[in-house]
Design a protein around this motif. Structure first.
Motif, PDB file in Angstrom:
ATOM      1  N   ASP A   6       0.853  -1.185   0.000  1.00  0.00           N
ATOM      2  CA  ASP A   6       0.000   0.000   0.000  1.00  0.00           C
ATOM      3  C   ASP A   6       0.899   1.248   0.000  1.00  0.00           C
ATOM      4  O   ASP A   6       1.828   1.345   0.813  1.00  0.00           O
ATOM      5  N   PRO A   7       0.656   2.191  -0.887  1.00  0.00           N
ATOM      6  CA  PRO A   7       1.493   3.403  -0.918  1.00  0.00           C
ATOM      7  C   PRO A   7       1.520   4.148   0.413  1.00  0.00           C
ATOM      8  O   PRO A   7       2.523   4.760   0.764  1.00  0.00           O
ATOM      9  N   ARG A   8       0.435   4.083   1.189  1.00  0.00           N
ATOM     10  CA  ARG A   8       0.425   4.757   2.485  1.00  0.00           C
ATOM     11  C   ARG A   8       1.446   4.133   3.435  1.00  0.00           C
ATOM     12  O   ARG A   8       2.141   4.833   4.163  1.00  0.00           O
ATOM     13  N   ALA A   9       1.536   2.811   3.415  1.00  0.00           N
ATOM     14  CA  ALA A   9       2.509   2.128   4.269  1.00  0.00           C
ATOM     15  C   ALA A   9       3.930   2.446   3.813  1.00  0.00           C
ATOM     16  O   ALA A   9       4.814   2.704   4.638  1.00  0.00           O
ATOM     17  N   THR A  10       4.151   2.446   2.524  1.00  0.00           N
ATOM     18  CA  THR A  10       5.468   2.775   1.990  1.00  0.00           C
ATOM     19  C   THR A  10       5.841   4.205   2.352  1.00  0.00           C
ATOM     20  O   THR A  10       6.979   4.489   2.751  1.00  0.00           O
ATOM     21  N   LEU A  11       4.883   5.112   2.253  1.00  0.00           N
ATOM     22  CA  LEU A  11       5.137   6.509   2.572  1.00  0.00           C
ATOM     23  C   LEU A  11       5.475   6.680   4.050  1.00  0.00           C
ATOM     24  O   LEU A  11       6.350   7.461   4.397  1.00  0.00           O
ATOM     25  N   ARG A  12       4.816   5.941   4.932  1.00  0.00           N
ATOM     26  CA  ARG A  12       5.125   6.035   6.366  1.00  0.00           C
ATOM     27  C   ARG A  12       6.580   5.633   6.635  1.00  0.00           C
ATOM     28  O   ARG A  12       7.279   6.286   7.408  1.00  0.00           O
ATOM     29  N   VAL A  45       1.585   7.559  -6.730  1.00  0.00           N
ATOM     30  CA  VAL A  45       0.456   8.381  -6.301  1.00  0.00           C
ATOM     31  C   VAL A  45      -0.128   9.153  -7.482  1.00  0.00           C
ATOM     32  O   VAL A  45      -1.260   9.610  -7.444  1.00  0.00           O
ATOM     33  N   GLY A  46       0.656   9.301  -8.548  1.00  0.00           N
ATOM     34  CA  GLY A  46       0.198  10.048  -9.708  1.00  0.00           C
ATOM     35  C   GLY A  46       0.532  11.521  -9.641  1.00  0.00           C
ATOM     36  O   GLY A  46      -0.176  12.358 -10.193  1.00  0.00           O
ATOM     37  N   VAL A  47       1.624  11.853  -8.955  1.00  0.00           N
ATOM     38  CA  VAL A  47       2.047  13.236  -8.773  1.00  0.00           C
ATOM     39  C   VAL A  47       3.394  13.417  -9.480  1.00  0.00           C
ATOM     40  O   VAL A  47       4.224  12.515  -9.478  1.00  0.00           O
ATOM     41  N   GLN A  67      -0.511  14.291   1.893  1.00  0.00           N
ATOM     42  CA  GLN A  67      -1.763  15.029   1.719  1.00  0.00           C
ATOM     43  C   GLN A  67      -2.545  14.523   0.520  1.00  0.00           C
ATOM     44  O   GLN A  67      -3.767  14.449   0.554  1.00  0.00           O
ATOM     45  N   VAL A  68      -1.839  14.169  -0.546  1.00  0.00           N
ATOM     46  CA  VAL A  68      -2.518  13.636  -1.732  1.00  0.00           C
ATOM     47  C   VAL A  68      -3.150  12.285  -1.399  1.00  0.00           C
ATOM     48  O   VAL A  68      -4.293  12.019  -1.758  1.00  0.00           O
ATOM     49  N   LEU A  69      -2.419  11.444  -0.694  1.00  0.00           N
ATOM     50  CA  LEU A  69      -2.926  10.103  -0.371  1.00  0.00           C
ATOM     51  C   LEU A  69      -4.050  10.125   0.652  1.00  0.00           C
ATOM     52  O   LEU A  69      -4.984   9.333   0.571  1.00  0.00           O
ATOM     53  N   GLY A  73      -7.341  17.020   4.748  1.00  0.00           N
ATOM     54  CA  GLY A  73      -7.329  17.206   6.201  1.00  0.00           C
ATOM     55  C   GLY A  73      -6.014  16.799   6.818  1.00  0.00           C
ATOM     56  O   GLY A  73      -5.221  16.072   6.225  1.00  0.00           O
ATOM     57  N   PRO A  74      -5.732  17.277   8.030  1.00  0.00           N
ATOM     58  CA  PRO A  74      -4.486  16.905   8.699  1.00  0.00           C
ATOM     59  C   PRO A  74      -4.480  15.421   9.060  1.00  0.00           C
ATOM     60  O   PRO A  74      -5.512  14.835   9.353  1.00  0.00           O
TER      61      PRO A  74
END
Length: 87
Positions: A6-12, A45-47, A67-69, A73-74
């Motif tokens: 998951d990109p969110r996990a990778t980003l973390r 993410v497509g950015v 923020q994109v993912l 909101g914060p």
């Protein structure tokens, strides 16, 4: 069929490493591996990826990807990252 983590996990994970780098030397140039990882995350993410010149700019880019993912909101991890920068 899965397309990787998951990109969110990778980003973390990416943000955790970048935060450590910012704590040590915020004005140092990021390594080629970290820049590559940032480009790959942005593409997933497509950015359009940025070209950060310092670790602090790399963290700013990671926060933008977050923020994109996660929407406008914060996010708790973003608040923690900003608090780390304020130290």
């Amino acid at each position: 069929m899965t397309q990787g983590p998951d990109p969110r996990a990778t980003l973390r994970g990416f943000m955790a490493l970048v935060l450590d780098m910012v704590r040590i030397d915020p004005d140092r140039r990021p390594s080629a591996e970290m820049l590559r990882w940032h480009r790959e995350l942005a593409a997933s993410v497509g950015v359009i990826p940025e070209h950060p010149a310092t670790n602090r700019q790399l963290l700013d880019g990671a926060l933008r990807l977050s923020q994109v993912l996660n929407g406008p909101g914060p996010v708790a991890s973003d608040a923690g990252a900003r608090a780390e920068l304020a130290l």
